[in-house]
Motif scaffolding. Structure first.
Motif, PDB file in Angstrom:
ATOM      1  N   PHE A 102     -26.254 -49.276 -28.482  1.00 28.65           N
ATOM      2  CA  PHE A 102     -25.862 -49.284 -27.064  1.00 28.65           C
ATOM      3  C   PHE A 102     -26.768 -50.264 -26.320  1.00 28.65           C
ATOM      4  CE2 PHE A 102     -23.019 -45.685 -25.983  1.00 28.65           C
ATOM      5  CZ  PHE A 102     -22.921 -45.076 -27.223  1.00 28.65           C
ATOM      6  N   GLU A 103     -26.197 -51.244 -25.658  1.00 31.46           N
ATOM      7  CA  GLU A 103     -26.978 -52.127 -24.785  1.00 31.46           C
ATOM      8  C   GLU A 103     -26.486 -51.945 -23.362  1.00 31.46           C
ATOM      9  OE1 GLU A 103     -28.215 -55.972 -27.261  1.00 31.46           O
ATOM     10  OE2 GLU A 103     -26.055 -55.611 -27.308  1.00 31.46           O
ATOM     11  N   PHE A 104     -27.396 -51.809 -22.420  1.00 34.81           N
ATOM     12  CA  PHE A 104     -26.982 -51.507 -21.049  1.00 34.81           C
ATOM     13  C   PHE A 104     -28.077 -51.902 -20.062  1.00 34.81           C
ATOM     14  CE2 PHE A 104     -28.875 -47.950 -23.251  1.00 34.81           C
ATOM     15  CZ  PHE A 104     -29.837 -47.483 -22.376  1.00 34.81           C
ATOM     16  N   ARG A 105     -27.715 -51.884 -18.801  1.00 34.40           N
ATOM     17  CA  ARG A 105     -28.671 -52.139 -17.725  1.00 34.40           C
ATOM     18  C   ARG A 105     -28.966 -50.810 -17.050  1.00 34.40           C
ATOM     19  NH1 ARG A 105     -28.518 -57.579 -17.767  1.00 34.40           N
ATOM     20  NH2 ARG A 105     -29.747 -57.962 -15.911  1.00 34.40           N
ATOM     21  N   PHE A 106     -30.246 -50.533 -16.897  1.00 38.36           N
ATOM     22  CA  PHE A 106     -30.690 -49.213 -16.466  1.00 38.36           C
ATOM     23  C   PHE A 106     -31.518 -49.369 -15.177  1.00 38.36           C
ATOM     24  CE2 PHE A 106     -34.220 -46.074 -16.733  1.00 38.36           C
ATOM     25  CZ  PHE A 106     -33.484 -44.905 -16.672  1.00 38.36           C
ATOM     26  N   PRO A 107     -31.155 -48.650 -14.099  1.00 40.84           N
ATOM     27  CA  PRO A 107     -31.852 -48.856 -12.811  1.00 40.84           C
ATOM     28  C   PRO A 107     -33.047 -47.921 -12.618  1.00 40.84           C
ATOM     29  CG  PRO A 107     -29.926 -47.472 -12.478  1.00 40.84           C
ATOM     30  CD  PRO A 107     -30.002 -47.734 -13.965  1.00 40.84           C
ATOM     31  N   CYS A 125     -31.769 -52.529 -21.474  1.00 39.40           N
ATOM     32  CA  CYS A 125     -32.277 -51.550 -22.428  1.00 39.40           C
ATOM     33  C   CYS A 125     -31.330 -51.437 -23.612  1.00 39.40           C
ATOM     34  CB  CYS A 125     -32.398 -50.181 -21.757  1.00 39.40           C
ATOM     35  SG  CYS A 125     -33.578 -50.155 -20.391  1.00 39.40           S
ATOM     36  N   ARG A 126     -31.826 -50.836 -24.693  1.00 43.98           N
ATOM     37  CA  ARG A 126     -30.903 -50.532 -25.787  1.00 43.98           C
ATOM     38  C   ARG A 126     -31.364 -49.310 -26.583  1.00 43.98           C
ATOM     39  NH1 ARG A 126     -31.748 -54.282 -31.109  1.00 43.98           N
ATOM     40  NH2 ARG A 126     -33.474 -55.558 -30.362  1.00 43.98           N
ATOM     41  N   ASP A 142     -32.611 -42.791 -38.302  1.00 48.97           N
ATOM     42  CA  ASP A 142     -33.625 -43.615 -37.630  1.00 48.97           C
ATOM     43  C   ASP A 142     -33.135 -43.942 -36.236  1.00 48.97           C
ATOM     44  OD1 ASP A 142     -35.132 -43.597 -39.908  1.00 48.97           O
ATOM     45  OD2 ASP A 142     -34.519 -45.587 -40.580  1.00 48.97           O
ATOM     46  N   PHE A 143     -34.048 -43.878 -35.275  1.00 47.02           N
ATOM     47  CA  PHE A 143     -33.657 -44.109 -33.887  1.00 47.02           C
ATOM     48  C   PHE A 143     -34.594 -45.141 -33.252  1.00 47.02           C
ATOM     49  CE2 PHE A 143     -33.612 -42.692 -29.306  1.00 47.02           C
ATOM     50  CZ  PHE A 143     -32.330 -43.143 -29.050  1.00 47.02           C
ATOM     51  N   TYR A 144     -33.993 -46.149 -32.618  1.00 45.50           N
ATOM     52  CA  TYR A 144     -34.735 -47.241 -32.007  1.00 45.50           C
ATOM     53  C   TYR A 144     -34.426 -47.304 -30.515  1.00 45.50           C
ATOM     54  CZ  TYR A 144     -34.879 -48.584 -36.919  1.00 45.50           C
ATOM     55  OH  TYR A 144     -35.049 -48.578 -38.279  1.00 45.50           O
ATOM     56  N   GLN A 145     -35.420 -47.692 -29.729  1.00 44.54           N
ATOM     57  CA  GLN A 145     -35.214 -47.831 -28.289  1.00 44.54           C
ATOM     58  C   GLN A 145     -35.825 -49.156 -27.836  1.00 44.54           C
ATOM     59  OE1 GLN A 145     -36.827 -43.397 -27.735  1.00 44.54           O
ATOM     60  NE2 GLN A 145     -35.860 -44.134 -25.869  1.00 44.54           N
ATOM     61  N   GLY A 146     -35.118 -49.865 -26.971  1.00 44.22           N
ATOM     62  CA  GLY A 146     -35.621 -51.160 -26.534  1.00 44.22           C
ATOM     63  C   GLY A 146     -35.556 -51.334 -25.032  1.00 44.22           C
ATOM     64  N   VAL A 147     -36.521 -52.065 -24.482  1.00 45.41           N
ATOM     65  CA  VAL A 147     -36.501 -52.426 -23.060  1.00 45.41           C
ATOM     66  C   VAL A 147     -36.987 -53.868 -22.914  1.00 45.41           C
ATOM     67  CG1 VAL A 147     -36.939 -50.072 -22.230  1.00 45.41           C
ATOM     68  CG2 VAL A 147     -38.864 -51.595 -22.671  1.00 45.41           C
ATOM     69  N   ILE A 148     -36.483 -54.547 -21.892  1.00 43.44           N
ATOM     70  CA  ILE A 148     -37.003 -55.873 -21.533  1.00 43.44           C
ATOM     71  C   ILE A 148     -37.624 -55.770 -20.148  1.00 43.44           C
ATOM     72  CG2 ILE A 148     -36.439 -58.285 -21.079  1.00 43.44           C
ATOM     73  CD1 ILE A 148     -34.224 -58.108 -23.114  1.00 43.44           C
TER      74      ILE A 148
END
Lengths: 286, 286, 286, 286
Positions: A102-107, A125-126, A142-148
């Protein structure tokens, strides 16, 4: 009648080799995400998902991926829901493993640094989940989390050279620029890390941040703080590496910092990773 | 005098952890590339490069990366030249390892499928080199080569459903679409694979190709060949996997196929890799 | 105290020429949009906005643009709200004209062509407003609305060549591909056109559409309909031009169709516009 | 024999309306460009081209566009060659008007600001030609040239606020950032403007530039010059507007400046145009 229609995906392929991942990419859909600070955001995700394919099956049913996902769209998205969806995909579509991104924009509501102003700031985020069998185990998840995270980097070298100019009776402005930290973590089993926590840890580490609303009193404070915290891309990377590594629930991490130099057309970059066995490795092309 | 100027990169960092990769990205430069069929192309590369950074050094000299690279720009680019540059970077910039990536567009003169027409077609390609020490060895050199090949994919399922329509006295068009194979190989030690060979192997595997100039006689032949060769993304992936795996000099490979479905807004994808120990792994985020 | 801080934007510029548009771009924010079919969507917009600048003012307050916009975020967005915001911006930020653009992804629930499946499809849309004085009039308000519609284009020429093949005892597949119509209309004064109406008019005109969920019975029907409706980019453009021109409330329009050819690496395009005096003109670089 | 094949483009369309522009986009090809300083560059262009279409013709031959262009690829590209190609296209493909755009990256050898270093810098440029009939005239030829110039913008407001900090015994760094000027000019009839002249005029106007190689002595000089020349996006725009307007051979112009703020996630922008009758107009969506 429908069942009369030919179903060629069930055929045996002419080349009998397995495929690591088969699926769809760029599916847009609405979803709900819980906020650390209470309530839920209604957001839009760009989704990819699929399964592996064994050597004797010609193809998967791509539409079954979407139909499997559909009933879950109203439930708040978290690692556990992704695991459920992945189990469901494996059951409905076939395959011994399944994956989903899932890739998205998070406020996040951002307060100005000094003045009394607030406005949302959106972060890319993803979430990424993988379900697969391992020796004797039917389901490893396995679970991954990403932020820019965007920040401003002020060059320490340029700063020193400006100080040197002042000793000569002249004056200079140290160059600075828009910069980004792209952070991806693998979470420990059954651990969910609030995106807000990942973002705040990174922002504390790089100090100089963008703000939606900046009045003059804010702009002055931003300049004052900047002068206390010049950072090379290497400095930013070290600060973020330590900050992310210290977050409870982070099992592995890889980070890319990119400084969009105002005095170059190229970017200064740094890539770092934890370095655990079979973990992330920047030399293997993130 | 210059040497009076402060040089803050030499300072000890406040956080003493090493960084995997530090460098620059998005440097544009002219370079020469030899053609398999004789002669040299004058091309433009987008380059990234850098070194690792040990825990006790604050930063590297980014400008020294560019200055080290400069004398090599007139020489034809190959794996051996990249190795030379990487050795030079390690010596001039410091660090025990160095890395470098060239991304560029590479032309091949493309003949029409039937008519007597020729026109160049540009392929996105890349070279990537990594130099690092291993147990007891000062310099391991890994070399990677990548190409992106466009093709047309005609859906076998849609084809079968059209045949079924004809049995009912009706008629249908099977959907097809622009598709891409993104191929990355690791070359065996001291092996250079012609980009032309990588591209041709992939193109033979997917059969239905784009052409710069298509007259009616060509368009008819393209349609005729297409009807003989419908392919799911899984079929295309299997064909390409075998073709790339069979190329002499390929030690490891990872491939992503993406079909930009005309009847969907999403893409059908497949990712596959050889699966050797410590090799490429699609689950580790190419 | 804040008012002690210098405010250099109030200075007179050294070069006294006016500037057509000054502002901000790429502001992300949440907003509400009413659906033609009832209810409201909670969406995310990418916004640009600003004013003109007279020759004697050095600069505008960019943060005042954001602060002016903020109170309107909870109200459903329509042409009238945009006009209100633009009047407010002109008052707060200064300038005799103001402009604002909202770009966003807008969902429509899409039914499969035959089977009983539904799933949202997101469309790239935009609203654009301009407020400016004209001879003797303080406030002319122009309002623009844009949508991008994806469709599948099946080549009529390839179709004819396949028919010719059949007369020779052979067989062919006509090429087809993902295609896009980028439509921008100027609305008549005080007219709001439902985005759903713009999208549906364009989709009716191009006939062959993408669907989120496609089962075999759907895929067959899509193929059947396709065979009845092959279209060059010129055909698609003519159909859409007439359809958009006929929508009540459309004062002017410009359309770009782009067919991402499966047998070429280039796109086939067509650009058309209504051709009214002082209206859109494709030769003036949309 | 080829002439047996059906040629459906010759049919009459079912909807008899004309189309403003029909053609191809994203054709990549090699071409030669003369340097103001002597010699020729071998470059790669991304080309679009086409013609108008009268109401009674179903479609154009897209492949004839490419075949018409092909013989010209070895000749150095200039306005006169583009005019020749456009005349040839009009003759071969049909239509009363024709258009063509070349987009490419163009290198200039850039000397460091103080040290004795040189390295190429690539600029995004474009040529655009339009040939069409006007009242009583068979061939009006309009020629456009575009360049994108990167610069560094140092904020005058932040500068003043830092000076104010110093009066209070504190210290600040003014923010600055990567910035771009996107410049498009229409040349006077039969006038060619060297791209080097357009770029140099813009660079002189914005003063603070990026350099490929920056040693410490350069970095200090860059900081010293920056402190003399802070600029809002409005200041940069005014400087560039005057500079471009003063170039001999420029008939009309439109410019967009974009400052990628280090303290915002949004960009500060300014758009300006000359304002001649029937000329560029930023409100009409460049």
């Amino acid at each position: 009648m429908i069942t009369d229609l030919p179903d060629i995906q069930q055929d045996k392929p002419s080349i009998t080799i397995p495929i690591g991942q088969v699926g769809v990419e760029n599916v847009e859909l609405p979803f709900k995400l819980e906020s650390k600070y209470g309530g839920f955001h209604q957001l839009i995700a760009n989704v990819s998902m699929g399964t592996n394919l064994d050597k004797d099956t010609k193809g998967i049913s791509m539409s079954r991926l979407i139909r499997t996902l559909k009933p879950y769209l109203d439930l708040p998205l978290k690692h556990k829901l992704i695991k459920l969806i992945l189990e469901d995909i494996r059951e409905n579509v076939g395959g011994s493993s399944s994956f989903m991104k899932f890739e998205f924009r998070f406020p996040i509501i951002k307060k100005s640094i000094k003045s009394d102003n607030e406005f949302p700031l959106y972060y890319k985020c993803r979430f990424e989940g993988q379900l697969y069998p391992n020796i004797n185990i039917h389901s490893v998840f396995d679970f991954y989390q990403g932020v820019i995270v965007q920040y401003a980097s002020y060059c320490p070298c340029s700063n020193e050279l400006c100080n040197h100019l002042q000793t000569q009776g002249s004056n200079g402005f140290p160059h600075n620029q828009r910069s980004f930290a792209n952070i991806l973590v693998e979470s420990r089993k059954s651990h969910y890390i609030w995106l807000e926590d990942l973002i705040e840890a990174a922002e504390l580490a790089v100090i100089n941040l963008p703000y939606p609303i900046i009045k003059r009193e804010d702009e002055q404070e931003i300049a004052r703080v900047a002068a206390q915290n010049p950072m090379f891309v290497e400095d930013a990377m070290r600060n973020i590496s330590v900050a992310i590594n210290d977050i409870k629930g982070v099992r592995d991490w890889i980070i890319k910092c990119s400084h969009q130099e105002s005095i170059h057309t190229s970017e200064a970059i740094a890539i770092n990773w934890k370095g655990i066995k079979d973990g992330f490795d920047g030399r293997r092309f993130i």
